[in-house]
Motif scaffolding. Structure first.
Motif, mmCIF file in Angstrom:
data_model
loop_
_atom_site.group_PDB
_atom_site.id
_atom_site.type_symbol
_atom_site.label_atom_id
_atom_site.label_comp_id
_atom_site.label_asym_id
_atom_site.label_seq_id
_atom_site.Cartn_x
_atom_site.Cartn_y
_atom_site.Cartn_z
ATOM 1 N N GLU A 1 0.834 -1.207 0.000
ATOM 2 C CA GLU A 1 0.000 0.000 0.000
ATOM 3 C C GLU A 1 0.868 1.257 0.000
ATOM 4 O O GLU A 1 0.545 2.242 -0.662
ATOM 5 C CB GLU A 1 -0.939 0.014 1.201
ATOM 6 C CG GLU A 1 -2.071 -0.974 1.093
ATOM 7 C CD GLU A 1 -3.072 -0.850 2.233
ATOM 8 O OE1 GLU A 1 -3.185 0.248 2.821
ATOM 9 O OE2 GLU A 1 -3.737 -1.853 2.519
ATOM 10 N N VAL A 2 1.967 1.225 0.762
ATOM 11 C CA VAL A 2 2.879 2.370 0.788
ATOM 12 C C VAL A 2 3.505 2.559 -0.588
ATOM 13 O O VAL A 2 3.601 3.687 -1.085
ATOM 14 C CB VAL A 2 3.967 2.201 1.870
ATOM 15 C CG1 VAL A 2 4.955 3.354 1.831
ATOM 16 C CG2 VAL A 2 3.346 2.068 3.251
ATOM 17 N N LEU A 3 3.910 1.472 -1.221
ATOM 18 C CA LEU A 3 4.515 1.563 -2.554
ATOM 19 C C LEU A 3 3.507 2.084 -3.573
ATOM 20 O O LEU A 3 3.874 2.814 -4.494
ATOM 21 C CB LEU A 3 5.059 0.201 -2.994
ATOM 22 C CG LEU A 3 6.300 -0.275 -2.256
ATOM 23 C CD1 LEU A 3 6.613 -1.714 -2.632
ATOM 24 C CD2 LEU A 3 7.485 0.641 -2.526
ATOM 25 N N ARG A 4 2.256 1.702 -3.404
ATOM 26 C CA ARG A 4 1.216 2.149 -4.339
ATOM 27 C C ARG A 4 0.998 3.657 -4.218
ATOM 28 O O ARG A 4 0.876 4.352 -5.219
ATOM 29 C CB ARG A 4 -0.089 1.398 -4.077
ATOM 30 C CG ARG A 4 -1.133 1.620 -5.150
ATOM 31 C CD ARG A 4 -2.376 0.763 -4.997
ATOM 32 N NE ARG A 4 -2.078 -0.589 -4.568
ATOM 33 C CZ ARG A 4 -2.523 -1.129 -3.423
ATOM 34 N NH1 ARG A 4 -3.271 -0.451 -2.596
ATOM 35 N NH2 ARG A 4 -2.214 -2.365 -3.107
ATOM 36 N N ASP A 5 0.937 4.186 -2.969
ATOM 37 C CA ASP A 5 0.680 5.624 -2.796
ATOM 38 C C ASP A 5 1.123 6.084 -1.408
ATOM 39 O O ASP A 5 0.313 6.206 -0.489
ATOM 40 C CB ASP A 5 -0.805 5.916 -3.005
ATOM 41 C CG ASP A 5 -1.091 7.396 -3.181
ATOM 42 O OD1 ASP A 5 -0.203 8.234 -2.892
ATOM 43 O OD2 ASP A 5 -2.209 7.729 -3.614
#
Length: 118
Positions: A99-103
């Motif tokens: 989720e962090v990598l996504r946004d």
């Protein structure tokens, strides 16, 4: 806590700060930009653990969980860690690294909003 143990914990935390994962680095950059009056600590030693992020004023731990957290005995270790933190009256938020990598921006916004609501 004995002085030598505390020094070891601080050294371990410093090493982990230098070796942060990509999701941790991205989130840290966003949190630093958005934090306003919230003091986020990264790789903060507490007891026998080092927390990914910690807000002492709120007694809030934020943990970024990569794929390794689903393997081997890690789920049980995470449960034990969360149980210990809750016994210290520390709230734990776990966020998947994906989720962090996504946004990272949106995750940081959500964390800051949550902190401001407390």
């Amino acid at each position: 806590m004995p002085r030598t143990k505390r020094i070891r914990d601080i050294g371990r935390a410093r090493r982990l700060r230098a070796e942060m994962s990509l999701p941790e680095v991205l989130l840290w950059q966003e949190l630093r930009r958005k934090a306003c009056d919230i003091k986020f600590r990264r790789q903060h030693p507490l007891g026998r653990y080092v927390l990914d992020f910690y807000v002492a004023a709120l007694k809030l731990a934020i943990e970024i969980d990569g794929q390794a957290h689903d393997m081997g005995d890690r789920p049980e270790r995470d449960i034990a860690r969360d149980r210990w933190l809750r016994a210290q009256n520390i709230e734990v938020i776990r966020i998947p690294a994906s989720e962090v990598l996504r946004d990272a921006n949106e995750i940081a916004d959500s964390i800051v909003r949550y902190c401001q609501s407390k």
